[in-house]
Design a protein around this motif. Structure first.
Motif, PDB file in Angstrom:
ATOM      1  N   LYS A 108       0.837  -1.196   0.000  1.00 19.54           N
ATOM      2  CA  LYS A 108       0.000   0.000   0.000  1.00 19.54           C
ATOM      3  C   LYS A 108       0.873   1.247   0.000  1.00 19.54           C
ATOM      4  O   LYS A 108       0.602   2.229  -0.705  1.00 19.54           O
ATOM      5  CB  LYS A 108      -0.922   0.005   1.218  1.00 19.54           C
ATOM      6  CG  LYS A 108      -2.034  -1.015   1.194  1.00 19.54           C
ATOM      7  CD  LYS A 108      -2.945  -0.843   2.395  1.00 19.54           C
ATOM      8  CE  LYS A 108      -4.141  -1.781   2.358  1.00 19.54           C
ATOM      9  NZ  LYS A 108      -5.095  -1.538   3.448  1.00 19.54           N
ATOM     10  N   ALA A 109       1.943   1.207   0.796  1.00 20.16           N
ATOM     11  CA  ALA A 109       2.813   2.375   0.927  1.00 20.16           C
ATOM     12  C   ALA A 109       3.535   2.695  -0.370  1.00 20.16           C
ATOM     13  O   ALA A 109       3.633   3.865  -0.766  1.00 20.16           O
ATOM     14  CB  ALA A 109       3.824   2.148   2.050  1.00 20.16           C
ATOM     15  N   ALA A 164      -3.011   8.999   7.161  1.00 22.54           N
ATOM     16  CA  ALA A 164      -3.422   7.645   6.802  1.00 22.54           C
ATOM     17  C   ALA A 164      -4.116   6.953   7.968  1.00 22.54           C
ATOM     18  O   ALA A 164      -3.828   7.230   9.140  1.00 22.54           O
ATOM     19  CB  ALA A 164      -2.211   6.825   6.361  1.00 22.54           C
ATOM     20  N   PHE A 165      -5.017   6.025   7.620  1.00 19.20           N
ATOM     21  CA  PHE A 165      -5.784   5.272   8.617  1.00 19.20           C
ATOM     22  C   PHE A 165      -5.731   3.782   8.280  1.00 19.20           C
ATOM     23  O   PHE A 165      -5.823   3.401   7.110  1.00 19.20           O
ATOM     24  CB  PHE A 165      -7.254   5.707   8.606  1.00 19.20           C
ATOM     25  CG  PHE A 165      -7.499   7.139   8.949  1.00 19.20           C
ATOM     26  CD1 PHE A 165      -7.784   7.514  10.258  1.00 19.20           C
ATOM     27  CD2 PHE A 165      -7.447   8.125   7.973  1.00 19.20           C
ATOM     28  CE1 PHE A 165      -8.016   8.843  10.582  1.00 19.20           C
ATOM     29  CE2 PHE A 165      -7.675   9.459   8.286  1.00 19.20           C
ATOM     30  CZ  PHE A 165      -7.963   9.820   9.597  1.00 19.20           C
ATOM     31  N   GLY A 166      -5.616   2.928   9.325  1.00 20.83           N
ATOM     32  CA  GLY A 166      -5.628   1.495   9.080  1.00 20.83           C
ATOM     33  C   GLY A 166      -5.825   0.699  10.346  1.00 20.83           C
ATOM     34  O   GLY A 166      -5.851   1.253  11.448  1.00 20.83           O
ATOM     35  N   MET A 183       2.109   1.660   5.142  1.00 21.34           N
ATOM     36  CA  MET A 183       1.449   2.924   4.801  1.00 21.34           C
ATOM     37  C   MET A 183       1.411   3.861   6.003  1.00 21.34           C
ATOM     38  O   MET A 183       1.676   5.063   5.881  1.00 21.34           O
ATOM     39  CB  MET A 183       0.032   2.654   4.293  1.00 21.34           C
ATOM     40  CG  MET A 183      -0.778   3.911   3.995  1.00 21.34           C
ATOM     41  SD  MET A 183      -2.418   3.559   3.295  1.00 21.34           S
ATOM     42  CE  MET A 183      -3.289   2.913   4.741  1.00 21.34           C
ATOM     43  N   LEU A 184       1.092   3.321   7.171  1.00 18.89           N
ATOM     44  CA  LEU A 184       1.011   4.151   8.372  1.00 18.89           C
ATOM     45  C   LEU A 184       2.385   4.667   8.769  1.00 18.89           C
ATOM     46  O   LEU A 184       2.520   5.778   9.298  1.00 18.89           O
ATOM     47  CB  LEU A 184       0.388   3.351   9.509  1.00 18.89           C
ATOM     48  CG  LEU A 184      -1.043   2.859   9.282  1.00 18.89           C
ATOM     49  CD1 LEU A 184      -1.523   2.039  10.464  1.00 18.89           C
ATOM     50  CD2 LEU A 184      -1.996   4.006   9.006  1.00 18.89           C
ATOM     51  N   SER A 191      -0.506   9.343  11.013  1.00 17.36           N
ATOM     52  CA  SER A 191      -1.252   8.103  10.792  1.00 17.36           C
ATOM     53  C   SER A 191      -2.003   7.724  12.052  1.00 17.36           C
ATOM     54  O   SER A 191      -1.586   8.027  13.175  1.00 17.36           O
ATOM     55  CB  SER A 191      -0.302   6.978  10.386  1.00 17.36           C
ATOM     56  OG  SER A 191       0.705   6.771  11.371  1.00 17.36           O
ATOM     57  N   TYR A 192      -3.127   7.046  11.842  1.00 19.13           N
ATOM     58  CA  TYR A 192      -4.014   6.682  12.947  1.00 19.13           C
ATOM     59  C   TYR A 192      -4.380   5.211  12.883  1.00 19.13           C
ATOM     60  O   TYR A 192      -4.856   4.712  11.858  1.00 19.13           O
ATOM     61  CB  TYR A 192      -5.285   7.535  12.921  1.00 19.13           C
ATOM     62  CG  TYR A 192      -5.021   8.969  13.298  1.00 19.13           C
ATOM     63  CD1 TYR A 192      -5.155   9.403  14.618  1.00 19.13           C
ATOM     64  CD2 TYR A 192      -4.585   9.887  12.342  1.00 19.13           C
ATOM     65  CE1 TYR A 192      -4.880  10.710  14.962  1.00 19.13           C
ATOM     66  CE2 TYR A 192      -4.301  11.200  12.686  1.00 19.13           C
ATOM     67  CZ  TYR A 192      -4.452  11.596  14.003  1.00 19.13           C
ATOM     68  OH  TYR A 192      -4.162  12.895  14.353  1.00 19.13           O
TER      69      TYR A 192
END
Length: 295
Positions: free
Chosen positions: A216-217, A236-238, A246-247, A253-254
């Motif tokens: 994803k990143a 970013a959220f995950g 990605m985070l 990021s959260y």
């Protein structure tokens, strides 16, 4: 998807690192509630972010054909990064494939051989740009498609003269009915991590395997570079291991309140669970804190 772990009762009070230009959000267990719906509050928050000039990307492990859950909520945020970075699609154009980062079939065959030796009892599914095929022992999680082929994975990947053997492979899936999910992931990375990218987003022992370096990143970074957006300008959220890169890459990021422990460790902030509209909670705060012209 929901997984047991620490639950944070409220969002982390730390502000975002920079004025955001892009929001990148996972779907299952993050933007979507457990019933796969998108709440009215979340729809409103996404629309408000775009009105404020912030782009929205959906970034998911789902293939493009499973993006119907958000298609009716697409406004300007029609871009989706699917299959953990292996495909970029335009949802406004009916899921048109814009970019594909395929897993080479020879590499997939080498991965299969390594996992069969390391984890007897493993079964495989093959996701291509033309559809999904699987082995007889692979647990079916979707309705049978008339074009779906059930055959051993070596045939699905190696029979390039057949129609199912010609479409680009965007993801290989490996399932084990007895191993714990994180144990299976660790074993697979040890056995074949130099061949491909391994991750997981399911609560079961189901691994998702992409081409080397594809995540994803990596694809989000390429999409942002095309737009002149830096990592510092991304929020970013995950919730699951396939979100970790990605985070880590995003400036802010959260992790969702329902997130996997590895995600909680990787994110710079935390929000409430997906069923409590954790993404919307943070977006509303971001919009409230945006600099006001002339102030």
């Amino acid at each position: 998807m929901r997984e047991n772990g620490p639950v944070t009762p409220a969002t982390d009070p730390q502000p975002v690192a920079a004025v955001p230009r892009l929001i990148a959000t996972d779907l299952d267990g993050t933007l979507l509630r457990d019933d796969k719906s998108v709440s009215e509050r979340t729809v409103a928050a996404l629309a408000a972010a775009e009105k404020a000039g912030i782009e929205v990307f959906f970034v998911t492990g789902r293939p493009a054909r499973w993006m119907h859950v958000v298609s009716e909520h697409v406004h300007r945020h029609g871009l989706a990064i699917c299959a953990n970075g292996a495909a970029v699609v335009d949802l406004r154009a009916g899921g048109e494939l814009l970019t594909v980062h395929p897993l080479e079939r020879a590499t997939g065959l080498a991965v299969i051989a390594a996992l069969r030796e390391a984890a007897p009892g493993v079964s495989f599914g093959v996701e291509t740009t033309a559809g999904f095929h699987h082995e007889a022992g692979y647990p079916r999680i979707q309705a049978h498609d008339p074009g779906m082929i059930v055959a051993v994975a070596e045939k699905l990947l190696g029979d390039t003269d057949a129609p199912y053997g010609q479409a680009p492979v965007i993801k290989l899936l490996a399932h084990h009915g007895e191993m714990a999910p994180d144990d299976f992931l660790a074993l697979a990375r040890a056995a074949a991590g130099e061949l491909a990218t391994f991750t997981r987003s399911s609560p079961s022992a189901l691994l998702e395997i992409s081409a080397p370096g594809v995540s994803k990143a990596s694809t989000l970074a390429l999409c942002c570079a095309e737009r002149g957006i830096s990592a510092a300008e991304v929020v970013a959220f995950g919730d699951m291991p396939n979100d970790v890169e990605m985070l880590t890459w995003a400036g802010s990021s959260y992790a969702m309140g329902n997130a996997h422990p590895d995600v909680l460790a990787a994110a710079s902030g935390r929000t409430v669970a997906n069923n409590e509209d954790g993404v919307a909670v943070v977006i509303e705060r971001i919009l409230r804190d945006l600099p006001r012209p002339g102030v």
